[in-house]
Design an enzyme around this catalytic site. Structure first.
Site, PDB file in Angstrom:
ATOM      1  N   ASN A 121       0.843  -1.235   0.028  1.00  0.00           N
ATOM      2  CA  ASN A 121      -0.007   0.044  -0.121  1.00  0.00           C
ATOM      3  C   ASN A 121       1.017   1.029  -0.070  1.00  0.00           C
ATOM      4  O   ASN A 121       2.044   1.041   0.570  1.00  0.00           O
ATOM      5  CB  ASN A 121      -1.005   0.055   1.307  1.00  0.00           C
ATOM      6  CG  ASN A 121      -2.029   1.080   1.326  1.00  0.00           C
ATOM      7  OD1 ASN A 121      -1.706   2.373   1.629  1.00  0.00           O
ATOM      8  ND2 ASN A 121      -3.184   0.870   0.464  1.00  0.00           N
ATOM      9  N   SER A 122       0.230   2.466  -0.497  1.00  0.00           N
ATOM     10  CA  SER A 122       1.244   3.749  -0.433  1.00  0.00           C
ATOM     11  C   SER A 122       1.462   4.132   0.738  1.00  0.00           C
ATOM     12  O   SER A 122       2.371   4.927   0.848  1.00  0.00           O
ATOM     13  CB  SER A 122       0.350   4.850  -1.246  1.00  0.00           C
ATOM     14  OG  SER A 122      -1.092   4.915  -0.511  1.00  0.00           O
TER      15      SER A 122
END
Length: 439
Positions: A121-122
């Site tokens: 995930n970012s």
């Protein structure tokens, strides 16, 4: 979340959780320490142990067992990951300074490096930015899984270059395809190089409670910390993210900033932690109340049934995809997520999504893997039903049919135009030839 919102992982809500949120807002507690609200702290200890047992986590993550482990409620997975990254960073700095006193702190901090998958995930990459520590996104395998071999290769190269490995963030349930990193093999490498291992199970953590998903828990007994979003699968409204630590003292020692006005005579006791040391902010909301009310009202079996419903509905959608020769799966269905695309060029899938967005009947988002554009279908809603899945599939199939028919029509028109142009040119040549002969 509306039942036709399928773009992102679900954000849960339930009436018991809403009641708990209302009560917590009414109490207006800022429970940064036990002394300012004993109920806020003690209830959080209770529900975090409940949740750990419900998810069948290793016992060293429980407050009730002897040892420095325990759980805390953070606002989001982003906060939990950042806490782990910062704690691991400070532990690494202290460790290296002790073994290499000739190095300055700035020299050490300039050599720190962290690792995760390119499917993560970012928020993980952002945690590295906030911690001023680069996080290398290692390429996952063809099956989208990060394994120990890739981590070992990266660490060996960095150690040779004089860098200091700090933390590896594994993911159980990646954002794009819900892939599961190989925690066991990653743990073997982390143990060898004294690297903190954190597991981001923001979505897939809810499935830990299911016996049929026991494989997801493999290796968790070897990790240093992990997080799971209750606001995804556990019918608790946003924001509410559970985090467990094998040794909470490592976080407390890293974040401890005391003032005389924050001290009280009971601090330091293991059964009544001051959670302000376990998080980024000082104040904290009474999130444990909505968790407690939801658990007491719905029960363990009710929560398991909710997770199983999402999985079964995703299987139903998967059957629809496999039965239609115009579509293909990009990755195996995982929990409540199906990743699929229209066969052919990426442009077909892109135009299909555009048509779906313009009609506003359902919502999905696109993702990309190995150059292939695909759509993510996530089962969402407080009480999703088979009819919701059927509605979505009918809309998708209808729009693809219309899109392909439109493309065939344009192609036919294009061919007809080419024939007309050729005929006109050929006719003009015949006319010119006849005129020349007449002359």
């Amino acid at each position: 979340v509306p039942p036709h919102m399928h773009g992102y992982y679900p954000t849960s809500v339930s009436y018991p959780s809403i009641v708990g949120e209302m009560l917590a807002s009414g109490f207006s507690i800022i429970g940064f320490s036990w002394i300012c609200s004993p109920a806020c702290t003690e209830l959080e200890v209770v529900v975090m142990d409940w949740l750990a047992k419900f998810l069948k986590l290793p016992e060293h993550f429980l407050h009730a067992t002897e040892g420095p482990g325990g759980g805390v409620i953070q606002g989001s997975a982003s906060e939990a990951v950042l806490v782990a990254v910062l704690a691991a960073r400070e532990q690494a700095v202290c460790r290296v300074r002790a073994s290499h006193p000739e190095l300055s702190e700035s020299d050490i901090r300039g050599k720190l490096v962290a690792y995760s998958s390119d499917q993560s995930n970012s928020c993980i990459e952002k945690a590295g930015v906030l911690a001023a520590m680069p996080i290398k996104l290692l390429p996952a395998g063809e099956d989208l899984i990060l394994r120990g071999a890739a981590l070992r290769s990266a660490i060996e190269q960095d150690v040779t270059a004089g860098l200091i490995p700090v933390i590896c963030i594994a993911t159980l349930g990646t954002t794009g395809t819900c892939a599961y990193d190989d925690v066991d093999s990653l743990a073997t490498v982390c143990e060898q190089y004294n690297v903190w291992l954190h597991v981001d199970a923001a979505y897939a953590g809810g499935a830990f409670a299911l016996d049929e998903c026991s494989e997801l828990r493999r290796g968790l007994e070897r990790v240093d910390s992990l997080n799971f979003n209750l606001h995804k699968f556990m019918l608790v409204n946003f924001d509410c993210s559970a985090m467990w630590l094998r040794d909470a003292n490592k976080v407390v020692d890293s974040f401890n900033v005391d003032r005389i006005y924050l001290k009280h005579k009971y601090e330091g006791q293991t059964q009544i932690p001051d959670f302000r040391h376990w998080q980024i902010p000082l104040g904290r909301r009474f999130r444990a109340l909505k968790v407690w009310i939801t658990f007491r009202t719905l029960g363990a079996e009710g929560l398991r049934a909710h997770v199983r419903k999402h999985i079964e509905l995703a299987k139903k959608f998967e059957v629809f995809v496999l039965a239609d020769a115009r579509f293909e799966l990009v990755a195996p269905r995982a929990l409540g997520l199906v990743c699929f695309r229209a066969k052919g060029e990426n442009e077909i899938t892109a135009q299909l999504l555009q048509r779906l967005m313009e009609r506003k009947k359902i919502y999905m988002v696109k993702a990309e893997h190995r150059g292939q554009l695909f759509l993510r279908f996530a089962v969402c809603g407080m009480d999703p039903k088979p009819s919701d899945i059927e509605f979505a599939w009918t809309e998708i199939g209808t729009q693809l049919t219309a899109l392909l028919a439109e493309q065939e029509h344009l192609a036919a028109v294009g061919k007809a135009g080419d024939v007309t142009e050729l005929t006109q040119q050929f006719g003009l040549q015949l006319t010119n030839g006849t005129n020349e002969k007449s002359q």
